[in-house]
Write a protein that holds these residues in place. Structure first.
Motif, short mmCIF file in Angstrom:
data_model
loop_
_atom_site.label_atom_id
_atom_site.label_comp_id
_atom_site.label_asym_id
_atom_site.label_seq_id
_atom_site.Cartn_x
_atom_site.Cartn_y
_atom_site.Cartn_z
N ILE A 45 0.84 -1.20 0.00
CA ILE A 45 0.00 0.00 0.00
C ILE A 45 0.87 1.25 0.00
O ILE A 45 0.64 2.19 -0.77
N TRP A 93 -5.55 5.87 -5.82
CA TRP A 93 -5.77 4.79 -6.80
C TRP A 93 -4.67 3.75 -6.73
O TRP A 93 -4.93 2.55 -6.68
N SER A 107 -2.48 3.11 -4.31
CA SER A 107 -2.43 2.36 -3.05
C SER A 107 -3.50 1.28 -3.03
O SER A 107 -3.26 0.14 -2.60
N GLY A 108 -4.70 1.61 -3.53
CA GLY A 108 -5.76 0.62 -3.63
C GLY A 108 -5.43 -0.47 -4.63
O GLY A 108 -5.65 -1.67 -4.38
N TYR A 109 -4.87 -0.08 -5.77
CA TYR A 109 -4.56 -1.01 -6.86
C TYR A 109 -3.48 -2.01 -6.44
O TYR A 109 -3.70 -3.22 -6.43
N CYS A 134 -4.41 -4.14 -3.28
CA CYS A 134 -5.34 -5.24 -3.59
C CYS A 134 -4.66 -6.35 -4.39
O CYS A 134 -4.92 -7.54 -4.15
N ALA A 168 -11.14 -1.30 -6.82
CA ALA A 168 -10.94 -0.73 -5.48
C ALA A 168 -10.31 0.66 -5.57
O ALA A 168 -10.72 1.59 -4.86
N GLY A 169 -9.31 0.80 -6.44
CA GLY A 169 -8.67 2.10 -6.61
C GLY A 169 -9.64 3.16 -7.08
O GLY A 169 -9.60 4.32 -6.64
N LEU A 194 -11.90 4.34 -4.30
CA LEU A 194 -11.18 5.23 -3.39
C LEU A 194 -10.95 6.62 -3.96
O LEU A 194 -11.02 7.62 -3.24
#
Length: 249
Positions: free
Chosen positions: A61, A127, A129-131, A134, A167-168, A171
């Motif tokens: 992350i 984006w 950190s989410g990408y 995950c 997810a990104g 967010l």
């Protein structure tokens, strides 16, 4: 989304759907290259800094967030040009990408090409950190890939990348909304723009239009960046494997 598509074609013509396409086409290659190169470099830096032998969830992350911040410096000028060209109120004001650059610099100064940098930083930090966060977690949950099994590798990358892209997008969509408003506002000397900084702009949109306004355009965006995140990871992994084989690594 479909109502928007229909009305644009009806009132402004089919070609309007591709207005401003030159900026994103030129942006994609350096943007994606910077994303993955920065992610690899920052990953090595953080593992060394914290004495970690392997990547962890928290490091994934953190690495993704830092890579997103790095990527933003490449993206901002292209995004600014794209936003100005695609905005309906600016139709007829600009004759193309170079004309946008010339007029922005002449009217607002060279630094105006980085209008919206702060909100773009937040957009890409969230984006990425989410990408990448995950991707790390989903890959760990999926069945292990047998050595040399390309179809299993492609399946896992497609699933992990799609979930990561979705997810990104969840967010970062609020930051994308305020970024577009910030970049579409011309700087006027002596006046403070209505949308100036990212988090205050989020508060302004929520106060005036409600929370749902922060997710305007979410459906077409997630349809692009969800599967797009999967395809991106599959292509990146495949191309890296190709070059490693070619170099004998």
């Amino acid at each position: 989304m479909f109502d928007c598509l229909r009305k644009i074609v009806k009132n402004e013509g089919f070609s309007r759907l591709y207005r401003g396409i030159s900026a994103p086409i030129l942006m994609e290659a350096p943007k994606r290259a910077t994303k993955f190169a920065a992610n690899d470099s920052w990953g090595a830096f953080y593992r060394n800094l914290f004495g970690a032998e392997k990547q962890t969830q928290s490091l994934a992350i953190l690495t993704g967030a830092t890579a997103g911040a790095t990527e933003s410096f490449v993206v901002v000028p292209f995004e600014l040009v794209k936003i100005r060209l695609q905005d309906r109120a600016s139709a007829g004001k600009y004759n193309g990408m170079l004309d946008v650059v010339k007029k922005i610099v002449a009217a607002e100064g060279p630094l105006a090409m980085y209008n919206g940098l702060e909100s773009t930083l937040w957009r890409h930090i969230l984006w990425n950190s989410g990408y990448f966060g995950c991707i790390f977690q989903v890959r760990a949950q999926l069945p292990a890939v047998e050595p040399g099994n390309k179809s299993q590798q492609t399946r896992n990358d497609l699933i992990a990348g799609t979930i990561g892209g979705t997810a990104g997008t969840i967010l970062n969509t609020p930051m994308d909304v305020v970024k577009s408003r910030i970049q579409n506002t011309s700087k006027v000397p002596g006046q403070v723009p209505k949308y100036n900084w990212a988090w205050p702009a989020v508060g302004t949109v929520m106060k005036e239009e409600g929370f749902a306004a922060l997710y305007k355009g979410f459906l077409p965006k997630v349809l692009r960046l969800g599967p797009g995140g999967g395809i991106l990871l599959v292509v990146f992994t495949g191309v890296m494997d190709f070059f490693r084989n070619m170099r004998g690594e």
